[in-house]
Design a protein around this motif. Sequence first.
Motif, mmCIF file in Angstrom:
data_model
loop_
_atom_site.group_PDB
_atom_site.id
_atom_site.type_symbol
_atom_site.label_atom_id
_atom_site.label_comp_id
_atom_site.label_asym_id
_atom_site.label_seq_id
_atom_site.Cartn_x
_atom_site.Cartn_y
_atom_site.Cartn_z
ATOM 1 N N VAL A 1 0.854 -1.178 0.000
ATOM 2 C CA VAL A 1 0.000 0.000 0.000
ATOM 3 C C VAL A 1 0.891 1.229 0.000
ATOM 4 O O VAL A 1 1.837 1.323 0.794
ATOM 5 C CB VAL A 1 -0.925 0.015 1.230
ATOM 6 C CG1 VAL A 1 -1.764 1.280 1.270
ATOM 7 C CG2 VAL A 1 -1.823 -1.219 1.220
ATOM 8 N N PRO A 2 0.664 2.186 -0.891
ATOM 9 C CA PRO A 2 1.599 3.309 -1.038
ATOM 10 C C PRO A 2 1.630 4.208 0.187
ATOM 11 O O PRO A 2 0.629 4.429 0.852
ATOM 12 C CB PRO A 2 1.045 4.062 -2.250
ATOM 13 C CG PRO A 2 -0.408 3.727 -2.277
ATOM 14 C CD PRO A 2 -0.490 2.306 -1.806
ATOM 15 N N ARG A 3 2.793 4.704 0.464
ATOM 16 C CA ARG A 3 2.973 5.741 1.472
ATOM 17 C C ARG A 3 3.854 6.804 0.842
ATOM 18 O O ARG A 3 4.924 6.505 0.323
ATOM 19 C CB ARG A 3 3.647 5.193 2.740
ATOM 20 C CG ARG A 3 2.810 4.167 3.485
ATOM 21 C CD ARG A 3 1.597 4.795 4.159
ATOM 22 N NE ARG A 3 0.858 3.826 4.943
ATOM 23 C CZ ARG A 3 -0.147 3.092 4.484
ATOM 24 N NH1 ARG A 3 -0.496 3.202 3.214
ATOM 25 N NH2 ARG A 3 -0.770 2.236 5.259
ATOM 26 N N MET A 4 3.403 8.042 0.868
ATOM 27 C CA MET A 4 4.203 9.101 0.252
ATOM 28 C C MET A 4 3.912 10.412 0.964
ATOM 29 O O MET A 4 2.939 10.522 1.712
ATOM 30 C CB MET A 4 3.911 9.218 -1.250
ATOM 31 C CG MET A 4 2.644 9.951 -1.643
ATOM 32 S SD MET A 4 1.115 9.101 -1.248
ATOM 33 C CE MET A 4 1.247 7.756 -2.409
ATOM 34 N N ASP A 5 4.776 11.392 0.736
ATOM 35 C CA ASP A 5 4.576 12.720 1.292
ATOM 36 C C ASP A 5 3.451 13.387 0.512
ATOM 37 O O ASP A 5 3.605 13.694 -0.671
ATOM 38 C CB ASP A 5 5.862 13.532 1.189
ATOM 39 C CG ASP A 5 5.738 14.895 1.847
ATOM 40 O OD1 ASP A 5 4.602 15.298 2.173
ATOM 41 O OD2 ASP A 5 6.776 15.552 2.029
ATOM 42 N N LYS A 6 2.319 13.604 1.170
ATOM 43 C CA LYS A 6 1.158 14.131 0.463
ATOM 44 C C LYS A 6 1.229 15.639 0.253
ATOM 45 O O LYS A 6 0.329 16.223 -0.321
ATOM 46 C CB LYS A 6 -0.123 13.725 1.194
ATOM 47 C CG LYS A 6 -0.310 12.207 1.158
ATOM 48 C CD LYS A 6 -1.593 11.742 1.803
ATOM 49 C CE LYS A 6 -1.727 10.235 1.684
ATOM 50 N NZ LYS A 6 -2.972 9.722 2.286
ATOM 51 N N GLY A 7 2.307 16.238 0.702
ATOM 52 C CA GLY A 7 2.571 17.619 0.335
ATOM 53 C C GLY A 7 3.393 17.711 -0.933
ATOM 54 O O GLY A 7 3.779 18.796 -1.351
ATOM 55 N N GLY A 8 3.656 16.540 -1.560
ATOM 56 C CA GLY A 8 4.473 16.509 -2.762
ATOM 57 C C GLY A 8 5.910 16.168 -2.427
ATOM 58 O O GLY A 8 6.326 16.161 -1.263
ATOM 59 N N VAL A 9 6.689 15.881 -3.467
ATOM 60 C CA VAL A 9 8.117 15.635 -3.312
ATOM 61 C C VAL A 9 8.846 16.485 -4.339
ATOM 62 O O VAL A 9 8.248 17.023 -5.265
ATOM 63 C CB VAL A 9 8.455 14.139 -3.509
ATOM 64 C CG1 VAL A 9 7.784 13.284 -2.445
ATOM 65 C CG2 VAL A 9 8.052 13.668 -4.901
ATOM 66 N N SER A 10 10.129 16.592 -4.171
ATOM 67 C CA SER A 10 10.930 17.476 -5.009
ATOM 68 C C SER A 10 10.838 17.094 -6.483
ATOM 69 O O SER A 10 10.997 15.932 -6.851
ATOM 70 C CB SER A 10 12.389 17.429 -4.552
ATOM 71 O OG SER A 10 13.186 18.263 -5.344
ATOM 72 N N HIS A 11 10.528 18.079 -7.328
ATOM 73 C CA HIS A 11 10.508 17.921 -8.780
ATOM 74 C C HIS A 11 11.649 18.739 -9.382
ATOM 75 O O HIS A 11 12.086 19.730 -8.815
ATOM 76 C CB HIS A 11 9.182 18.426 -9.366
ATOM 77 C CG HIS A 11 8.040 17.474 -9.199
ATOM 78 N ND1 HIS A 11 7.124 17.216 -10.182
ATOM 79 C CD2 HIS A 11 7.655 16.707 -8.154
ATOM 80 C CE1 HIS A 11 6.232 16.346 -9.754
ATOM 81 N NE2 HIS A 11 6.536 16.034 -8.524
#
Length: 712
Positions: free
Chosen positions: A272-282
């Motif tokens: 199940v995915p877990r990620m920073d929901k404020g975004g990550v560096s692009h």
Amino acid sequence: MRNIKRQFVRYTTLSLAVSGVVHGTWAQAQANSSYAIEEVVVTATKRETSVQDTAIAMSVFTGDALDDNGVSQVEDLAGIAPGVTFTKNSANVVVSIRGVNSQDTNETGNPAVAIAQDGFYIERANSFSNALYDMERVEVLRGPQGTLYGKNATGGVINFITEKPVPEFEAEVSAGFGNYDTFNTEGMINLPLSNKVNARASFMTREHDGYREDEGPADAGDDADMKSGRFHLDYQPTERLYLLFSAQFTELGGVGPTVTGTPVEAWTDNAVPRMDKGGVSHGKPNQYLDHNYQTYQVTAKYDFDNVSVNYIGGVRRSDYRQRRDLDGLFRSDNYFDLSEDVKDISHELRIASSDSSDFQWQLGGNYFKETNALTSIFRDYTDTAIPVDLMVFDFDVESESTAVFVHTSYDFSDVLTFELGARYSEDELSRRGNQLVFGTPSVYDNSGDNSKSTYHVGANWNISDDVMAYAKFSTGYKAGGFNNVPGRAESNPYGPETLEAFEAGVKGQYLDGRIQMNIAAFRYDYSDQQASVRNADGLSSIVNAGESEIVGLEFDWTALITPLDRFDGSVVFLDAEYTDFCAQYIAGGKCLVDFAGNSPTQTPDTSVGIGYEHDFEFTRGVLTARIQSHYETESYLGVANLGFQEKDEFTRTDILLTYQSNNSDWTLQGYARNLEDDVVITSAGKSGLWRSYTYGLSTPLTYGIKLTYRWL
């Protein structure tokens, strides 16, 4: 089906408990109180009928109701319309009703839910993000509507009906502020130019910073920069003839929708995915969206003594440009530069009998044509000044749809009505052009056509003046198209899908119109349902699933507990699965990848909506406090039903406080949406080429105020 039965028992228990509370409250109210739920007139059957007298499971939201519920964009409807979900694939919006949707958002794909504004069909998925302003109402029709609406209405129809000119002066203006530097404006003016001519003009702007604040050094994505204006002019030279001329101009800019990435090395497909929901560096360069579209439309109606002739036609032009970061991470300098120049032409002519006879009929035909000059370039921006073209797709796409239809009803008695309708559709599609994939050129010259007859049979029983029951059988159809998988020369066509739908329901008002409850049960049998499947590189193609089935129950209600208290809500149960779905065959016809038993995308088992509001009366105005909450169980955003495609269960709660002066000349509204700040995934992808999982994310907690002033 056992899941549906268990859920039905739980709902029945809840309903009895709620009913006891409601009846107990009414017992304390004055016996002679005169208040009732307001009647809403709709045009779902292309005639004016009361929503409760229309044998369609539907939700209708007037302009005032949209404001009261804090609905300002299409996606907000998912929180208040039963059985409706929205997901985003970049700038493309995928609408699902009762689990019926289409993940095919490429240049030859068709949606499974028909969307129209004032009768003009909108085919491109990237044009669904219209902000809602100066609306008369929104009608959400659930279930196949192919007989009257035709093209791609297998899942249902969403009709956006804008406010039209009226023969009196009106004007209003509003401004709103909120977090993420939100600044929104709206306004309209209605002018009677003569006793035969009226004009109405309206506008909207919508701006906010990106919700994905942590995407630096690139600009934050999931922002808004939208401007739109609309103009209506009506002319009624005689009592029999009515003409309406309409135009709308919309511009979308900013960064646009974005994806958040998670490295493949960090997860497995079943995690199940877990990620920073404020975004990550692009990385750089910045993504951007530049989308402009204009619609020009004519509506005409002439009433003879027993027959009316109706025409709707127009042109819609769309210029769409976007730069997309496909990995959602800083690790890659590869971006897609997209360009589409689209022109839609639509005509519908309909002849209808008057409403005064027992036998009523409508017959007509429509014609729709779309041309699209598309160029998509996959580029390496290691040197941002001189990017390297890795893949180039250059296509001219043309689709054409022609149909004739008839819809009839006959009142056998005061209580029994039968309906019968049929439609014949022909669809032609072509795609010609070239592609260059890592130095390998290919030439495409694809063409195909589909045709299908769809029909509708129904019976309606007026149990009393306030209660009706209905049963119907309807069929739906959606045309096929072409795939475009880089590195393959074949066109990979996929065939049309068909749907058979059985539905029965009861719509009623009780206790002198103070409580309204609608119930519908349905079963869908799909053949060759179009589904999006990804290969090991994360490249998607559309295939036809053999068979799939959706069974469901829906309940929605509104209760005026007192003249100052309103309680509303809905519960939807779905039991959906692919019963025959081989996604990949090997030699000898053996199935290598079998998805039979999996759940279709966007089909939560249970979704619940609850709302309560109370009016506080003051000397100079009324303060309305409303709280509403939407809950969904987990679902999947891919047919493989892998862990990384799982959308967790979630709850979203909104609070709105609206103060309106007694003479209605001004209104102040404060709102907080998604109090849980629960950001859920709205799309899920995997790329072996860029080695990342990519996710679209929903809106976080937002809050703000809106002030409106009216001249009446």
